[in-house]
Motif scaffolding. Structure first.
Motif, PDB file in Angstrom:
ATOM      1  N   ALA A  77       0.825  -1.209   0.000  1.00 50.17           N
ATOM      2  CA  ALA A  77       0.000   0.000   0.000  1.00 50.17           C
ATOM      3  C   ALA A  77       0.862   1.262   0.000  1.00 50.17           C
ATOM      4  CB  ALA A  77      -0.925  -0.003   1.214  1.00 50.17           C
ATOM      5  N   VAL A  78       1.921   1.262   0.795  1.00 45.38           N
ATOM      6  CA  VAL A  78       2.798   2.436   0.874  1.00 45.38           C
ATOM      7  C   VAL A  78       3.438   2.716  -0.487  1.00 45.38           C
ATOM      8  CG1 VAL A  78       4.935   3.347   1.843  1.00 45.38           C
ATOM      9  CG2 VAL A  78       3.279   2.237   3.339  1.00 45.38           C
ATOM     10  N   PHE A  79       4.020   1.715  -1.109  1.00 49.20           N
ATOM     11  CA  PHE A  79       4.721   1.918  -2.378  1.00 49.20           C
ATOM     12  C   PHE A  79       3.751   2.259  -3.517  1.00 49.20           C
ATOM     13  CE2 PHE A  79       8.061  -0.715  -0.249  1.00 49.20           C
ATOM     14  CZ  PHE A  79       9.053   0.252  -0.284  1.00 49.20           C
ATOM     15  N   THR A  80       2.580   1.635  -3.523  1.00 52.50           N
ATOM     16  CA  THR A  80       1.593   1.950  -4.560  1.00 52.50           C
ATOM     17  C   THR A  80       1.111   3.379  -4.426  1.00 52.50           C
ATOM     18  OG1 THR A  80       0.838  -0.358  -4.601  1.00 52.50           O
ATOM     19  CG2 THR A  80      -0.630   1.283  -5.561  1.00 52.50           C
ATOM     20  N   ASN A  81       0.859   3.814  -3.190  1.00 51.13           N
ATOM     21  CA  ASN A  81       0.416   5.186  -2.970  1.00 51.13           C
ATOM     22  C   ASN A  81       1.491   6.208  -3.324  1.00 51.13           C
ATOM     23  OD1 ASN A  81      -2.292   4.942  -2.071  1.00 51.13           O
ATOM     24  ND2 ASN A  81      -1.596   4.204  -0.090  1.00 51.13           N
ATOM     25  N   ILE A  82       2.748   5.877  -3.093  1.00 51.00           N
ATOM     26  CA  ILE A  82       3.842   6.783  -3.463  1.00 51.00           C
ATOM     27  C   ILE A  82       3.845   7.004  -4.980  1.00 51.00           C
ATOM     28  CG2 ILE A  82       6.347   6.996  -3.657  1.00 51.00           C
ATOM     29  CD1 ILE A  82       6.580   5.687  -0.918  1.00 51.00           C
ATOM     30  N   THR A  88      -8.513   0.433  -6.418  1.00 50.66           N
ATOM     31  CA  THR A  88      -9.351  -0.765  -6.353  1.00 50.66           C
ATOM     32  C   THR A  88      -8.523  -1.970  -5.907  1.00 50.66           C
ATOM     33  OG1 THR A  88     -10.786   0.063  -8.127  1.00 50.66           O
ATOM     34  CG2 THR A  88     -10.853  -2.305  -7.667  1.00 50.66           C
ATOM     35  N   PHE A  89      -7.334  -2.081  -6.457  1.00 52.32           N
ATOM     36  CA  PHE A  89      -6.418  -3.156  -6.081  1.00 52.32           C
ATOM     37  C   PHE A  89      -6.095  -3.088  -4.581  1.00 52.32           C
ATOM     38  CE2 PHE A  89      -1.843  -4.025  -5.316  1.00 52.32           C
ATOM     39  CZ  PHE A  89      -1.875  -5.412  -5.411  1.00 52.32           C
ATOM     40  N   LEU A  90      -5.782  -1.887  -4.079  1.00 51.82           N
ATOM     41  CA  LEU A  90      -5.440  -1.737  -2.667  1.00 51.82           C
ATOM     42  C   LEU A  90      -6.643  -2.016  -1.761  1.00 51.82           C
ATOM     43  CD1 LEU A  90      -3.142   1.434  -2.639  1.00 51.82           C
ATOM     44  CD2 LEU A  90      -2.486  -0.972  -2.474  1.00 51.82           C
ATOM     45  N   PHE A  91      -7.831  -1.564  -2.165  1.00 51.45           N
ATOM     46  CA  PHE A  91      -9.017  -1.821  -1.351  1.00 51.45           C
ATOM     47  C   PHE A  91      -9.260  -3.323  -1.192  1.00 51.45           C
ATOM     48  CE2 PHE A  91     -13.549  -2.992  -1.457  1.00 51.45           C
ATOM     49  CZ  PHE A  91     -13.926  -2.547  -0.198  1.00 51.45           C
ATOM     50  N   LEU A  92      -9.155  -4.061  -2.277  1.00 53.27           N
ATOM     51  CA  LEU A  92      -9.438  -5.492  -2.231  1.00 53.27           C
ATOM     52  C   LEU A  92      -8.472  -6.244  -1.315  1.00 53.27           C
ATOM     53  CD1 LEU A  92     -10.266  -6.169  -5.999  1.00 53.27           C
ATOM     54  CD2 LEU A  92     -11.873  -6.099  -4.073  1.00 53.27           C
ATOM     55  N   ILE A  93      -7.168  -5.955  -1.448  1.00 54.90           N
ATOM     56  CA  ILE A  93      -6.210  -6.713  -0.634  1.00 54.90           C
ATOM     57  C   ILE A  93      -6.230  -6.245   0.826  1.00 54.90           C
ATOM     58  CG2 ILE A  93      -4.733  -7.209  -2.605  1.00 54.90           C
ATOM     59  CD1 ILE A  93      -2.773  -5.101  -1.597  1.00 54.90           C
ATOM     60  N   SER A  95      -7.165  -1.303  12.095  1.00 55.44           N
ATOM     61  CA  SER A  95      -6.522  -0.215  11.362  1.00 55.44           C
ATOM     62  C   SER A  95      -6.458  -0.518   9.866  1.00 55.44           C
ATOM     63  CB  SER A  95      -5.112   0.054  11.920  1.00 55.44           C
ATOM     64  OG  SER A  95      -4.309  -1.106  11.846  1.00 55.44           O
ATOM     65  N   MET A  96      -6.270  -1.790   9.505  1.00 60.41           N
ATOM     66  CA  MET A  96      -6.217  -2.131   8.080  1.00 60.41           C
ATOM     67  C   MET A  96      -7.598  -2.032   7.444  1.00 60.41           C
ATOM     68  SD  MET A  96      -4.329  -5.261   6.092  1.00 60.41           S
ATOM     69  CE  MET A  96      -2.767  -4.377   6.232  1.00 60.41           C
ATOM     70  N   VAL A  97      -8.636  -2.408   8.169  1.00 55.52           N
ATOM     71  CA  VAL A  97      -9.998  -2.253   7.656  1.00 55.52           C
ATOM     72  C   VAL A  97     -10.319  -0.770   7.471  1.00 55.52           C
ATOM     73  CG1 VAL A  97     -12.453  -2.547   8.190  1.00 55.52           C
ATOM     74  CG2 VAL A  97     -10.852  -4.415   8.614  1.00 55.52           C
ATOM     75  N   ALA A  98      -9.881   0.067   8.433  1.00 52.68           N
ATOM     76  CA  ALA A  98     -10.084   1.512   8.322  1.00 52.68           C
ATOM     77  C   ALA A  98      -9.379   2.062   7.092  1.00 52.68           C
ATOM     78  CB  ALA A  98      -9.564   2.214   9.583  1.00 52.68           C
ATOM     79  N   GLU A  99      -8.161   1.599   6.848  1.00 49.37           N
ATOM     80  CA  GLU A  99      -7.406   2.045   5.681  1.00 49.37           C
ATOM     81  C   GLU A  99      -8.068   1.566   4.392  1.00 49.37           C
ATOM     82  OE1 GLU A  99      -4.201   3.657   3.360  1.00 49.37           O
ATOM     83  OE2 GLU A  99      -5.294   4.119   5.181  1.00 49.37           O
ATOM     84  N   ALA A 100      -8.640   0.355   4.421  1.00 47.32           N
ATOM     85  CA  ALA A 100      -9.335  -0.163   3.237  1.00 47.32           C
ATOM     86  C   ALA A 100     -10.551   0.702   2.908  1.00 47.32           C
ATOM     87  CB  ALA A 100      -9.769  -1.615   3.474  1.00 47.32           C
ATOM     88  N   LYS A 101     -11.266   1.151   3.937  1.00 51.49           N
ATOM     89  CA  LYS A 101     -12.424   2.025   3.707  1.00 51.49           C
ATOM     90  C   LYS A 101     -11.980   3.357   3.117  1.00 51.49           C
ATOM     91  CE  LYS A 101     -15.449  -0.010   7.176  1.00 51.49           C
ATOM     92  NZ  LYS A 101     -16.223   0.202   8.421  1.00 51.49           N
ATOM     93  N   ASN A 102     -10.810   3.811   3.509  1.00 55.25           N
ATOM     94  CA  ASN A 102     -10.262   5.019   2.911  1.00 55.25           C
ATOM     95  C   ASN A 102      -9.954   4.784   1.433  1.00 55.25           C
ATOM     96  OD1 ASN A 102      -9.197   7.663   2.806  1.00 55.25           O
ATOM     97  ND2 ASN A 102      -7.131   6.886   3.150  1.00 55.25           N
ATOM     98  N   MET A 103      -9.471   3.583   1.103  1.00 53.78           N
ATOM     99  CA  MET A 103      -9.214   3.247  -0.294  1.00 53.78           C
ATOM    100  C   MET A 103     -10.518   3.215  -1.093  1.00 53.78           C
ATOM    101  SD  MET A 103      -5.986   2.939  -0.779  1.00 53.78           S
ATOM    102  CE  MET A 103      -5.775   4.194   0.500  1.00 53.78           C
ATOM    103  N   ARG A 104     -11.577   2.682  -0.482  1.00 60.91           N
ATOM    104  CA  ARG A 104     -12.879   2.650  -1.153  1.00 60.91           C
ATOM    105  C   ARG A 104     -13.346   4.068  -1.459  1.00 60.91           C
ATOM    106  NH1 ARG A 104     -17.517   0.344   2.497  1.00 60.91           N
ATOM    107  NH2 ARG A 104     -17.055   2.331   3.527  1.00 60.91           N
ATOM    108  N   ASN A 105     -13.108   4.949  -0.521  1.00 60.84           N
ATOM    109  CA  ASN A 105     -13.416   6.355  -0.706  1.00 60.84           C
ATOM    110  C   ASN A 105     -12.612   6.931  -1.873  1.00 60.84           C
ATOM    111  OD1 ASN A 105     -14.095   9.172   0.033  1.00 60.84           O
ATOM    112  ND2 ASN A 105     -11.984   9.227   0.741  1.00 60.84           N
ATOM    113  N   ASP A 106     -11.354   6.534  -1.973  1.00 58.27           N
ATOM    114  CA  ASP A 106     -10.477   7.041  -3.029  1.00 58.27           C
ATOM    115  C   ASP A 106     -10.913   6.561  -4.409  1.00 58.27           C
ATOM    116  OD1 ASP A 106      -9.004   8.366  -1.170  1.00 58.27           O
ATOM    117  OD2 ASP A 106      -7.347   6.941  -1.116  1.00 58.27           O
TER     118      ASP A 106
END
Length: 313
Positions: A17-22, A131-136, A148-159
């Motif tokens: 997630a960190v590297f993909t977001n960078i 979409t890739f990050l949300f799924l994994i 915390s990972m579920v919270a981050e996934a919801k942020n990805m869904r928002n993105d």
């Protein structure tokens, strides 16, 4: 499933997630600045905050997996809730900042028709990456009960939604509706603020040792186990979350003439029934003689639990 396997899986996903977001942040911020697109730039700034939230998630997850020690006899699981709280504040700040800047540009008319295909391409790549990050993240967070990972996934869904809006806004901008660029920024900011509140509210229950409505079934399970095992008047029943599992404290009553061994067998029976759910962290049972006359104001009884449930229907 071992804690070691969980740690490895969560750490691996967090690093991805960190590297993909960078990569996405560099792409969108660069294109947003070059083409002067408020929507693409805002999406890039939001992704930049995701780098911080992904890093926070990784640190919080690693801390939460530490074993109990003298200073933390219940373990370090609350670190994930704290990490999720930090994530919610970062998301909220990004949302408010974006709202102010987008509204300013829309009101003052600081927008123009975008040139080239790169802004559209950036939005498409962002939708795919998010979409890739949300799924994994969502799959891994649910599997290993990482708040915390579920919270981050919801942020990805928002993105995903935001990047889709950016695509629509840029497309409309290119056909002459230049004002769509800052307008999309305003809509995106509202979505960001909403998600920030959802993440904050969801983790507030765990930090305050509370349970959500969908978790109240555990009390029914407790009273059912007591009835099956011959325990009387279960009271002072208190359930809280430790990580993704339930920590249960309760008092029960038995025949005052019963010997210690037989009373202990009843508590073993209760624990056996409760642990069938595989979601139990620990069960502590205090045994009292029947009709014990003692002021015990804490926790729930079967009657008080059923009364509260009727009120909420």
């Amino acid at each position: 499933m071992s804690e070691l396997n969980a740690d490895k899986a969560i750490k691996k996903v967090a690093l991805i997630a960190v590297f993909t977001n960078i990569l996405l942040a560099v792409l969108k911020v660069s294109i947003g600045l070059i083409f002067k697109s408020m929507a693409v730039l805002a999406d890039g700034i939001d992704t930049s905050t995701d780098i911080l939230t992904s890093s926070t998630m990784l640190v919080a997850t690693l801390i939460s997996r530490r074993p109990p020690d003298k200073g933390h006899p219940y373990g370090h699981h609350k670190a994930e809730n704290i990490g999720a709280k930090i994530i919610s504040f970062v998301i909220f700040y990004a949302g408010v900042s974006l709202l102010i800047e987008s509204a300013k540009r829309l009101i003052t008319g600081e927008y123009e028709v975008l040139m080239g295909i790169l802004p559209l391409l950036a939005a498409i790549l962002s939708v795919g990456g998010k979409t890739f990050l949300f799924l994994i993240e969502y799959t891994t967070g649910k599997k290993y009960k990482s708040n915390s990972m579920v919270a981050e996934a919801k942020n990805m869904r928002n993105d995903i939604i935001m990047s889709s809006l950016v695509f629509v806004g840029v497309a409309l901008n290119k056909i002459g509706l230049a004002w769509m660029d800052p307008l999309v920024g305003i809509v995106m900011s509202g979505i960001i603020i909403k998600v920030a509140w959802e993440v904050f509210e969801e983790n507030a229950h765990d930090l305050m040792d509370g349970l959500r409505k969908e978790e109240m079934w555990i009390y029914e399970k407790v009273f059912e186990a007591c009835q099956k095992c011959g325990a009387h008047n279960p009271h002072k029943v208190r359930v809280r979350k430790v990580g993704g599992k339930f920590d249960i404290d309760m008092d029960i009553e038995v025949d005052g003439k019963m010997n210690v061994k037989d009373a202990h067998e009843i508590t073993k029976c209760i624990k056996k029934h409760l642990c069938e759910t595989k979601e139990i962290y620990d069960v502590v049972i205090h045994v009292e003689p029947e009709e014990n006359d003692e002021h015990e104001p804490f926790g729930l009884t079967k009657e008080s639990f059923e009364k509260d449930e009727r009120k909420n229907e």
